[in-house]
Design a protein around this motif. Structure first.
Motif, short mmCIF file in Angstrom:
data_model
loop_
_atom_site.label_atom_id
_atom_site.label_comp_id
_atom_site.label_asym_id
_atom_site.label_seq_id
_atom_site.Cartn_x
_atom_site.Cartn_y
_atom_site.Cartn_z
N PRO A 1 -5.65 -1.92 -5.37
CA PRO A 1 -6.31 -2.97 -4.57
C PRO A 1 -6.27 -2.62 -3.09
O PRO A 1 -5.34 -2.94 -2.36
CB PRO A 1 -5.46 -4.20 -4.87
N GLN A 2 -7.31 -1.95 -2.61
CA GLN A 2 -7.31 -1.42 -1.24
C GLN A 2 -7.12 -2.50 -0.19
O GLN A 2 -6.40 -2.31 0.80
CB GLN A 2 -8.63 -0.67 -0.99
N ASP A 3 -7.77 -3.65 -0.35
CA ASP A 3 -7.66 -4.71 0.66
C ASP A 3 -6.22 -5.21 0.77
O ASP A 3 -5.73 -5.47 1.87
CB ASP A 3 -8.59 -5.87 0.30
N GLU A 4 -5.56 -5.37 -0.38
CA GLU A 4 -4.19 -5.87 -0.37
C GLU A 4 -3.22 -4.82 0.16
O GLU A 4 -2.25 -5.14 0.85
CB GLU A 4 -3.78 -6.31 -1.77
N ILE A 5 -3.48 -3.56 -0.15
CA ILE A 5 -2.63 -2.48 0.34
C ILE A 5 -2.70 -2.42 1.86
O ILE A 5 -1.70 -2.17 2.55
CB ILE A 5 -3.06 -1.13 -0.27
N ALA A 6 -3.89 -2.66 2.41
CA ALA A 6 -4.08 -2.60 3.87
C ALA A 6 -3.27 -3.66 4.59
O ALA A 6 -3.00 -3.52 5.79
CB ALA A 6 -5.56 -2.77 4.19
N GLN A 7 -2.85 -4.71 3.88
CA GLN A 7 -2.09 -5.79 4.50
C GLN A 7 -0.59 -5.49 4.60
O GLN A 7 0.14 -6.20 5.28
CB GLN A 7 -2.29 -7.08 3.71
N ILE A 8 -0.14 -4.45 3.90
CA ILE A 8 1.28 -4.11 3.95
C ILE A 8 1.65 -3.63 5.35
O ILE A 8 0.91 -2.89 5.99
CB ILE A 8 1.60 -3.02 2.90
N ASP A 9 2.79 -4.07 5.82
CA ASP A 9 3.25 -3.78 7.19
C ASP A 9 3.54 -2.29 7.33
O ASP A 9 4.62 -1.81 6.99
CB ASP A 9 4.50 -4.61 7.48
N LYS A 10 2.58 -1.54 7.87
CA LYS A 10 2.72 -0.09 7.95
C LYS A 10 3.87 0.38 8.84
O LYS A 10 4.49 1.40 8.56
CB LYS A 10 1.39 0.53 8.42
N PRO A 11 4.20 -0.32 9.95
CA PRO A 11 5.36 0.14 10.74
C PRO A 11 6.66 0.10 9.95
O PRO A 11 7.57 0.88 10.22
CB PRO A 11 5.39 -0.85 11.91
N CYS A 12 6.73 -0.80 8.97
CA CYS A 12 7.96 -0.94 8.18
C CYS A 12 7.92 -0.16 6.87
O CYS A 12 8.97 0.23 6.34
CB CYS A 12 8.23 -2.41 7.87
N PHE A 13 6.72 0.08 6.34
CA PHE A 13 6.59 0.74 5.04
C PHE A 13 5.50 1.82 5.09
O PHE A 13 4.51 1.69 5.80
CB PHE A 13 6.21 -0.28 3.95
N SER A 14 5.71 2.86 4.32
CA SER A 14 4.67 3.87 4.11
C SER A 14 4.13 3.71 2.70
O SER A 14 4.88 3.42 1.77
CB SER A 14 5.24 5.28 4.30
N VAL A 15 2.82 3.89 2.55
CA VAL A 15 2.17 3.67 1.26
C VAL A 15 1.40 4.92 0.85
O VAL A 15 0.61 5.45 1.63
CB VAL A 15 1.21 2.47 1.31
N ALA A 16 1.62 5.37 -0.38
CA ALA A 16 0.85 6.48 -0.94
C ALA A 16 0.26 6.04 -2.28
O ALA A 16 0.91 5.30 -3.04
CB ALA A 16 1.75 7.71 -1.15
N ILE A 17 -0.96 6.46 -2.54
CA ILE A 17 -1.62 6.14 -3.81
C ILE A 17 -1.73 7.41 -4.62
O ILE A 17 -2.35 8.39 -4.19
CB ILE A 17 -3.02 5.54 -3.57
N HIS A 18 -1.10 7.41 -5.79
CA HIS A 18 -1.05 8.62 -6.62
C HIS A 18 -1.82 8.39 -7.92
O HIS A 18 -1.41 7.55 -8.72
CB HIS A 18 0.40 8.98 -6.93
N PRO A 19 -2.93 9.11 -8.15
CA PRO A 19 -3.63 8.97 -9.43
C PRO A 19 -2.82 9.60 -10.55
O PRO A 19 -2.18 10.64 -10.37
CB PRO A 19 -4.94 9.74 -9.19
N LEU A 20 -2.83 8.96 -11.71
CA LEU A 20 -2.09 9.46 -12.87
C LEU A 20 -3.09 9.99 -13.90
O LEU A 20 -3.98 9.26 -14.34
CB LEU A 20 -1.24 8.35 -13.49
N PHE A 21 -2.92 11.24 -14.29
CA PHE A 21 -3.78 11.84 -15.31
C PHE A 21 -2.96 11.98 -16.58
O PHE A 21 -2.05 12.81 -16.66
CB PHE A 21 -4.31 13.19 -14.82
N ILE A 22 -3.27 11.16 -17.58
CA ILE A 22 -2.46 11.06 -18.78
C ILE A 22 -3.29 11.49 -19.98
O ILE A 22 -4.26 10.82 -20.35
CB ILE A 22 -1.94 9.62 -18.98
N HIS A 23 -2.93 12.60 -20.59
CA HIS A 23 -3.62 13.06 -21.80
C HIS A 23 -3.36 12.07 -22.93
O HIS A 23 -2.22 11.71 -23.20
CB HIS A 23 -3.12 14.45 -22.20
N GLY A 24 -4.43 11.61 -23.55
CA GLY A 24 -4.32 10.66 -24.66
C GLY A 24 -4.65 9.25 -24.25
O GLY A 24 -4.87 8.39 -25.11
N LEU A 25 -4.71 8.98 -22.95
CA LEU A 25 -5.02 7.64 -22.47
C LEU A 25 -6.35 7.67 -21.72
O LEU A 25 -6.46 8.27 -20.65
CB LEU A 25 -3.92 7.14 -21.53
N GLU A 26 -7.36 7.03 -22.31
CA GLU A 26 -8.68 7.00 -21.70
C GLU A 26 -8.81 5.76 -20.82
O GLU A 26 -9.51 4.80 -21.15
CB GLU A 26 -9.75 7.03 -22.79
#
Length: 214
Positions: A178-203
């Motif tokens: 949720p990009q809009d909600e992620i943008a609301q996180i207090d960046k001076p206090c927290f760092s945010v990374a978005i990691h895509p998960l590639f899972i064989h067997g899960l479509e």
């Protein structure tokens, strides 16, 4: 071949595809967990996924995929529900201690039964609302797969940040982040990374939000 053995064979195939190494005993524990989940689900409606074969991919693989991002030995699973991702992670990482938190009594009773039948000494089940939870110490990792039923990422992080060790990590499991909600996180206090998960067997699309204190 019995149904449980078929599930075990299929799970072993998925694990090999994803290069996840588990022992025969761990695979059996995962299968026993799925069978318990399917049995209790008939009465208690623990998950919308009814088919045990779909539970392998939509629940087990989904949960196991974040194991490499877990830090430290003290892990809190918030809104654990039927034990996801906490139970699969606890089976894969017996060296870590997992606290499974949920306010629903029928779900925590199920989790307690799972711990007894699967002999999981590294799992502690707690029935409590998030805002009332008062553990004895802090956690290295706080994870949730139930964010939509809890609150926004911003409020979740702010509510639970006192329970996270200074160098700990929040792991928030999502489909599409949720990009809009992620943008609301207090960046001076927290760092945010978005990691895509590639899972064989899960479509399905899966992402992991990795949030750390600055």
């Amino acid at each position: 071949m019995c149904f449980a053995a078929k599930l075990s064979t299929r799970l072993a195939h998925y694990l090999q595809q994803n290069a996840w190494i588990l022992s025969v005993e761990q695979v059996q524990q995962l299968i026993d967990y799925v069978l318990l989940l399917e049995k209790w689900n008939r009465i208690h409606n623990l998950t919308s996924v009814r088919d045990p074969e779909q539970m392998l991919t939509k629940h087990l693989l989904d949960s196991l995929a974040i194991a490499e991002f877990v830090q430290g030995t003290q892990v809190l699973d918030v809104g654990s529900g039927g034990g996801l991702p906490g139970i699969p992670l606890a089976i894969r990482q017996p060296q870590n201690q997992f606290t499974l938190l949920d306010s629903n009594g029928k779900k925590t009773r199920f989790l307690t039964q799972v711990c007894q039948q699967l002999a999981l000494p590294n799992v502690h089940v707690v029935q409590s609302r998030v805002e009332h939870f008062q553990p004895k110490g802090v956690f290295n990792t706080i994870v949730t797969r139930a964010l939509t039923s809890l609150t926004s990422p911003k409020a979740f992080v702010e509510t639970l940040q006192p329970l996270l060790q200074q160098d700990g990590v929040f792991l928030l499991m999502k489909g599409q982040p949720p990009q809009d909600e992620i943008a609301q996180i207090d960046k001076p206090c927290f760092s945010v990374a978005i990691h895509p998960l590639f899972i064989h067997g899960l479509e399905a699309t899966r992402h992991l939000l990795i949030i750390k204190k600055n």
